[in-house]
Design a protein around this motif. Structure first.
Motif, PDB file in Angstrom:
ATOM      1  N   LEU A 104      66.402  28.827  20.518  1.00  0.00           N
ATOM      2  CA  LEU A 104      66.821  28.690  19.172  1.00  0.00           C
ATOM      3  C   LEU A 104      68.318  29.677  18.900  1.00  0.00           C
ATOM      4  O   LEU A 104      68.313  30.630  19.241  1.00  0.00           O
ATOM      5  CB  LEU A 104      65.728  29.201  18.265  1.00  0.00           C
ATOM      6  CG  LEU A 104      65.780  29.082  16.724  1.00  0.00           C
ATOM      7  CD1 LEU A 104      65.614  27.520  16.684  1.00  0.00           C
ATOM      8  CD2 LEU A 104      64.821  29.652  16.140  1.00  0.00           C
ATOM      9  N   VAL A 106      70.242  31.036  16.032  1.00  0.00           N
ATOM     10  CA  VAL A 106      70.028  31.502  14.747  1.00  0.00           C
ATOM     11  C   VAL A 106      71.384  32.382  14.399  1.00  0.00           C
ATOM     12  O   VAL A 106      71.957  33.119  15.293  1.00  0.00           O
ATOM     13  CB  VAL A 106      68.746  32.445  14.547  1.00  0.00           C
ATOM     14  CG1 VAL A 106      67.745  31.346  14.736  1.00  0.00           C
ATOM     15  CG2 VAL A 106      68.659  33.374  15.506  1.00  0.00           C
ATOM     16  N   HIS A 110      69.031  36.384  10.900  1.00  0.00           N
ATOM     17  CA  HIS A 110      67.696  35.569  10.389  1.00  0.00           C
ATOM     18  C   HIS A 110      66.706  36.298  10.897  1.00  0.00           C
ATOM     19  O   HIS A 110      66.641  37.256  11.731  1.00  0.00           O
ATOM     20  CB  HIS A 110      67.804  34.255  11.409  1.00  0.00           C
ATOM     21  CG  HIS A 110      67.126  33.337  11.188  1.00  0.00           C
ATOM     22  ND1 HIS A 110      65.614  33.089  11.559  1.00  0.00           N
ATOM     23  CD2 HIS A 110      67.039  32.143  10.493  1.00  0.00           C
ATOM     24  CE1 HIS A 110      65.430  31.997  11.268  1.00  0.00           C
ATOM     25  NE2 HIS A 110      65.967  31.240  10.502  1.00  0.00           N
ATOM     26  N   LEU A 112      64.128  35.356  12.337  1.00  0.00           N
ATOM     27  CA  LEU A 112      63.447  35.389  13.587  1.00  0.00           C
ATOM     28  C   LEU A 112      64.638  36.008  14.895  1.00  0.00           C
ATOM     29  O   LEU A 112      64.100  36.167  15.991  1.00  0.00           O
ATOM     30  CB  LEU A 112      63.445  33.918  14.128  1.00  0.00           C
ATOM     31  CG  LEU A 112      62.197  33.182  13.312  1.00  0.00           C
ATOM     32  CD1 LEU A 112      62.354  31.561  13.646  1.00  0.00           C
ATOM     33  CD2 LEU A 112      60.973  33.661  13.413  1.00  0.00           C
ATOM     34  N   VAL A 118      60.014  32.405  20.391  1.00  0.00           N
ATOM     35  CA  VAL A 118      59.357  31.920  19.130  1.00  0.00           C
ATOM     36  C   VAL A 118      58.853  30.331  19.543  1.00  0.00           C
ATOM     37  O   VAL A 118      59.218  30.001  20.834  1.00  0.00           O
ATOM     38  CB  VAL A 118      60.494  31.540  18.064  1.00  0.00           C
ATOM     39  CG1 VAL A 118      61.082  32.673  17.486  1.00  0.00           C
ATOM     40  CG2 VAL A 118      61.617  30.590  18.775  1.00  0.00           C
ATOM     41  N   ASP A 122      56.829  28.161  14.682  1.00  0.00           N
ATOM     42  CA  ASP A 122      57.753  29.503  13.712  1.00  0.00           C
ATOM     43  C   ASP A 122      58.821  28.605  13.115  1.00  0.00           C
ATOM     44  O   ASP A 122      59.511  29.428  12.030  1.00  0.00           O
ATOM     45  CB  ASP A 122      58.151  30.454  14.787  1.00  0.00           C
ATOM     46  CG  ASP A 122      57.080  31.369  15.596  1.00  0.00           C
ATOM     47  OD1 ASP A 122      56.162  31.782  14.752  1.00  0.00           O
ATOM     48  OD2 ASP A 122      57.216  31.431  16.541  1.00  0.00           O
ATOM     49  N   ILE A 123      59.172  27.609  13.593  1.00  0.00           N
ATOM     50  CA  ILE A 123      60.495  26.867  12.753  1.00  0.00           C
ATOM     51  C   ILE A 123      60.079  25.613  12.225  1.00  0.00           C
ATOM     52  O   ILE A 123      60.904  24.745  11.816  1.00  0.00           O
ATOM     53  CB  ILE A 123      61.518  26.751  13.725  1.00  0.00           C
ATOM     54  CG1 ILE A 123      61.252  25.774  15.019  1.00  0.00           C
ATOM     55  CG2 ILE A 123      62.213  27.913  14.266  1.00  0.00           C
ATOM     56  CD1 ILE A 123      62.147  25.343  15.890  1.00  0.00           C
ATOM     57  N   ASP A 125      59.255  24.937   9.331  1.00  0.00           N
ATOM     58  CA  ASP A 125      60.015  24.687   7.948  1.00  0.00           C
ATOM     59  C   ASP A 125      61.342  24.974   8.070  1.00  0.00           C
ATOM     60  O   ASP A 125      62.051  24.899   6.813  1.00  0.00           O
ATOM     61  CB  ASP A 125      59.488  25.268   6.770  1.00  0.00           C
ATOM     62  CG  ASP A 125      57.805  25.154   6.497  1.00  0.00           C
ATOM     63  OD1 ASP A 125      57.619  23.902   6.687  1.00  0.00           O
ATOM     64  OD2 ASP A 125      56.966  26.078   6.378  1.00  0.00           O
ATOM     65  N   GLU A 126      62.160  25.235   9.076  1.00  0.00           N
ATOM     66  CA  GLU A 126      63.521  25.376   9.335  1.00  0.00           C
ATOM     67  C   GLU A 126      64.192  24.180   9.367  1.00  0.00           C
ATOM     68  O   GLU A 126      64.075  23.287  10.483  1.00  0.00           O
ATOM     69  CB  GLU A 126      63.663  26.450  10.430  1.00  0.00           C
ATOM     70  CG  GLU A 126      63.102  27.734  10.278  1.00  0.00           C
ATOM     71  CD  GLU A 126      64.179  28.625   9.406  1.00  0.00           C
ATOM     72  OE1 GLU A 126      65.077  28.139   9.069  1.00  0.00           O
ATOM     73  OE2 GLU A 126      63.344  29.823   9.252  1.00  0.00           O
ATOM     74  N   LEU A 128      67.013  21.479  10.742  1.00  0.00           N
ATOM     75  CA  LEU A 128      67.868  21.413  11.715  1.00  0.00           C
ATOM     76  C   LEU A 128      68.909  20.398  11.757  1.00  0.00           C
ATOM     77  O   LEU A 128      68.702  19.497  11.242  1.00  0.00           O
ATOM     78  CB  LEU A 128      67.090  21.096  13.089  1.00  0.00           C
ATOM     79  CG  LEU A 128      66.113  22.170  13.890  1.00  0.00           C
ATOM     80  CD1 LEU A 128      64.881  22.373  12.980  1.00  0.00           C
ATOM     81  CD2 LEU A 128      65.809  22.025  15.042  1.00  0.00           C
ATOM     82  N   VAL A 173      69.071  26.065  11.327  1.00  0.00           N
ATOM     83  CA  VAL A 173      68.902  26.865  12.817  1.00  0.00           C
ATOM     84  C   VAL A 173      69.057  25.499  13.844  1.00  0.00           C
ATOM     85  O   VAL A 173      68.943  24.357  13.411  1.00  0.00           O
ATOM     86  CB  VAL A 173      67.534  27.464  12.968  1.00  0.00           C
ATOM     87  CG1 VAL A 173      67.625  28.567  12.091  1.00  0.00           C
ATOM     88  CG2 VAL A 173      66.388  26.552  12.994  1.00  0.00           C
ATOM     89  N   LEU A 194      62.626  29.709  23.361  1.00  0.00           N
ATOM     90  CA  LEU A 194      62.010  28.895  22.474  1.00  0.00           C
ATOM     91  C   LEU A 194      60.716  28.436  23.554  1.00  0.00           C
ATOM     92  O   LEU A 194      61.351  27.824  24.705  1.00  0.00           O
ATOM     93  CB  LEU A 194      62.411  27.381  22.074  1.00  0.00           C
ATOM     94  CG  LEU A 194      61.902  26.564  21.481  1.00  0.00           C
ATOM     95  CD1 LEU A 194      61.124  27.059  20.059  1.00  0.00           C
ATOM     96  CD2 LEU A 194      62.658  25.306  21.048  1.00  0.00           C
TER      97      LEU A 194
END
Length: 234
Positions: A104, A106, A110, A112, A118, A122-123, A125-126, A128, A173, A194
């Motif tokens: 990942l 970032v 960030h 994270l 991660v 963990d992502i 709702d991030e 891309l 991210v 990741l």
């Protein structure tokens, strides 16, 4: 009209002479190969070996955009391309050279950044960045996710530089190859390993049926000397 007894033999000899002349002309031509490579890959070990064993060959290297390898091969701008999957391989031949973990990318500020690793949870709702190529979208955004949910949409981008700008600005991210070292891409970015996803694959792609000896040699050196030394950390 009766057939002359020596005519078939004469024709066969003429064919052999023509073939020998063609082979002589081919041998007299200098060997050439153009090798394409997408950014952030080190071809030097394989290219050095090719030049060492074939000192009279004209060996050129070109940098290709992330999505340019297939077109460059089919347009004969390059004879071989080292690139990452996914890649449409109809009319091409692809040899997997090595695997790379996916990480990942970032900004250093960030939430994270600095984590040991991660997961996709963990992502969840991030956003891309999206790509114009549907196969790359599916693989590099992991879209859909294993549970069938769509990956959160970010802006549509075409250039690596635009992606880096979005991430540096905190607007997205990205899932990238561990071979893309964050510290070599742009200051202020970092990567986090990741977990729970399959790795990416680096391949040598050539045109299907291309059995040029110089190409065969480069494939051997690429398989021997190119490899993954990344550890998934910035």
């Amino acid at each position: 009209m009766p057939r002359r007894p020596g005519l078939p033999r004469a024709k066969a000899l003429l064919r052999l002479a023509a073939q020998a002349a063609a082979q002589t002309r081919a041998a007299a031509r200098p060997s050439r190969i153009a090798i394409g490579c997408i950014a952030n890959m080190d071809l030097a070990p394989a290219v050095r070996e090719l030049r060492r064993h074939h000192p009279d060959a004209d060996v050129r290297t070109l940098t290709l955009a992330w999505n340019e390898a297939r077109a460059a091969l089919l347009d004969h701008r390059v004879d071989a391309a080292v690139t990452r999957l996914p890649l449409r391989t109809d009319r091409l031949h692809a040899t997997v050279l090595y695997d790379e973990p996916r990480v990942l990318l970032v900004p250093r500020g960030h939430r994270l950044a600095g984590r040991r690793s991660v997961t996709l949870d963990d992502i969840a709702d991030e956003p891309l960045p999206r790509l114009p190529d549907p196969d790359w979208n599916a693989f590099w955004r992991i879209d859909p996710r294993p549970d069938g949910s769509p990956a959160p949409d970010g802006p549509l981008i075409e250039l690596l530089e635009d992606k880096l700008e979005l991430i540096a600005a905190g607007q997205a991210v990205a899932i990238v190859s561990a071979g893309l070292r964050a510290d070599g891409l742009r200051p202020g970015l970092t990567t986090v390993p990741l977990r729970g996803v399959e790795p990416g694959h680096v391949v040598l792609a050539t045109r299907a049926g291309d059995d040029d000896p110089l190409m065969t040699a480069f494939r051997t050196y690429a398989q021997t000397h190119l490899g993954s030394n990344v550890d998934g950390e910035a």
